[in-house]
Design an enzyme around this catalytic site. Structure first.
Site, PDB file in Angstrom:
ATOM      1  N   CYS A  68       0.872  -1.175   0.000  1.00  0.00           N
ATOM      2  CA  CYS A  68       0.000   0.000   0.000  1.00  0.00           C
ATOM      3  C   CYS A  68       0.904   1.218   0.000  1.00  0.00           C
ATOM      4  CB  CYS A  68      -0.928   0.000   1.218  1.00  0.00           C
ATOM      5  SG  CYS A  68      -1.973   1.482   1.297  1.00  0.00           S
ATOM      6  N   HIS A 156      -2.862  -5.691  -9.950  1.00  0.00           N
ATOM      7  CA  HIS A 156      -3.646  -4.576 -10.476  1.00  0.00           C
ATOM      8  C   HIS A 156      -4.106  -4.872 -11.899  1.00  0.00           C
ATOM      9  CE1 HIS A 156      -2.955  -1.535  -7.328  1.00  0.00           C
ATOM     10  NE2 HIS A 156      -1.824  -2.200  -7.141  1.00  0.00           N
ATOM     11  N   GLU A 205     -10.571  -1.103  -4.879  1.00  0.00           N
ATOM     12  CA  GLU A 205      -9.541  -1.921  -4.237  1.00  0.00           C
ATOM     13  C   GLU A 205     -10.111  -3.244  -3.733  1.00  0.00           C
ATOM     14  OE1 GLU A 205      -6.489  -0.279  -1.764  1.00  0.00           O
ATOM     15  OE2 GLU A 205      -7.269   1.750  -2.056  1.00  0.00           O
ATOM     16  N   CYS A 214      -5.394   5.525  -4.098  1.00  0.00           N
ATOM     17  CA  CYS A 214      -4.693   4.250  -3.969  1.00  0.00           C
ATOM     18  C   CYS A 214      -3.299   4.455  -4.529  1.00  0.00           C
ATOM     19  CB  CYS A 214      -5.429   3.141  -4.717  1.00  0.00           C
ATOM     20  SG  CYS A 214      -4.556   1.557  -4.725  1.00  0.00           S
ATOM     21  N   GLY A 217      -2.158   1.691  -6.806  1.00  0.00           N
ATOM     22  CA  GLY A 217      -2.993   1.792  -8.000  1.00  0.00           C
ATOM     23  C   GLY A 217      -2.554   2.931  -8.900  1.00  0.00           C
TER      24      GLY A 217
END
Length: 275
Positions: A68, A156, A205, A214, A217
């Site tokens: 993260c 992803h 997510e 994110c 992301g």
């Protein structure tokens, strides 16, 4: 804490002991009955002496995540605010290896998320067709969508859309998140190209739902755009919660760097039931 609206509950497990269970995580993350957050972050002692801390991430549904980026930047701010370290360059352990964090004199925090992973077996991703210009076809509810697939420490899928405002995030997002082609589920990014160095992005997510921002992301979307030749090597990513900056050279083995704002919102005490 939050990074561009991507919010976290950060728990210091250096100065206290706590045996957190998935039910505890779900309670903490519950926005109606708990504190409310996208992820719960744990600050733990490192398992190896060359590292400064261990960084663990739990999604709102109680599942553990491998990465993260926004959380990592908040993590770096937290350990300095709590006087757990005064270092400006940190090396922390994550589920998928180590990562570097740097704190600039102005307080801006940069996170090195490592090199992107495109090997489908490592994402993991089971494509329906062969790669074509870094994209794959993915059949969802009878329709085929072109996606980029990669890992930034967590999987992803990136879709290029004409407008993020009109993107079907709430309907298509969960269908792709739990698609059988992604055995460990996937974060789903909807990317709108603004210019060669600017994009808009919304992310659904895994284990959380749509979030204000994110970090991994943002990195995945920028990397996908750079790899396709649509973006330059430094990209500003506009998310619902704010702006993030991503830089990547374009070489598969080079690291991706993420920068952006962080903020401490409040602190307090929570009582957790055993069992």
């Amino acid at each position: 804490m939050h990074g561009a609206g991507n919010d976290f509950v950060v728990i210091d497990l250096i100065s206290q002991f706590l045996n957190l269970k998935p039910a505890h995580i779900r309670f903490i993350a519950d926005r109606q009955r708990g504190i409310g957050c996208d992820q719960v972050l744990l600050v733990e002692p490192p398992t190896q002496p060359e590292n400064d801390f261990r960084y663990r991430i739990y999604n709102a549904d109680g599942s553990e995540s491998g990465q993260c980026g926004n959380g990592a930047r908040c993590f770096a701010r937290f350990v300095r605010e709590k006087s757990l370290t005064w270092k400006r360059e940190l090396q922390v352990e994550t589920r998928n290896g180590t990562m570097a964090l740097t704190v600039a004199q102005d307080g801006r925090i940069n996170a090195n998320l490592g090199a992107p992973i495109f090997d489908t077996t490592q994402i993991p991703f089971q494509p329906e067709d062969s790669e074509d210009n870094a994209e794959y076809g993915l059949t969802v509810a009878g329709n085929t969508h072109r996606i980029g697939a990669l890992s930034m420490g967590n999987p992803h899928a990136v879709l290029t859309v004409d407008s993020v405002a009109d993107a079907p995030v709430s309907t298509l997002g969960p269908l792709i998140e739990s698609h059988p082609a992604f055995p460990e589920r996937v974060n789903v990014g909807f990317m709108e190209l603004v210019s060669k160095n600017e994009i808009r992005l919304r992310v659904f997510e895994r284990g959380v739902g749509e979030t204000e921002a994110c970090g991994s992301g943002a990195c995945a979307a920028a990397v996908h755009g750079i790899r396709r030749g649509l973006l330059d090597n430094a990209v500003t990513v506009h998310l619902p919660g704010g702006k993030l900056s991503v830089t990547w050279s374009g070489a598969d083995n080079d690291d991706v760097w993420l920068a952006g704002p962080t903020a401490s919102v409040f602190e307090g005490v929570v009582k957790l039931r055993e069992g």
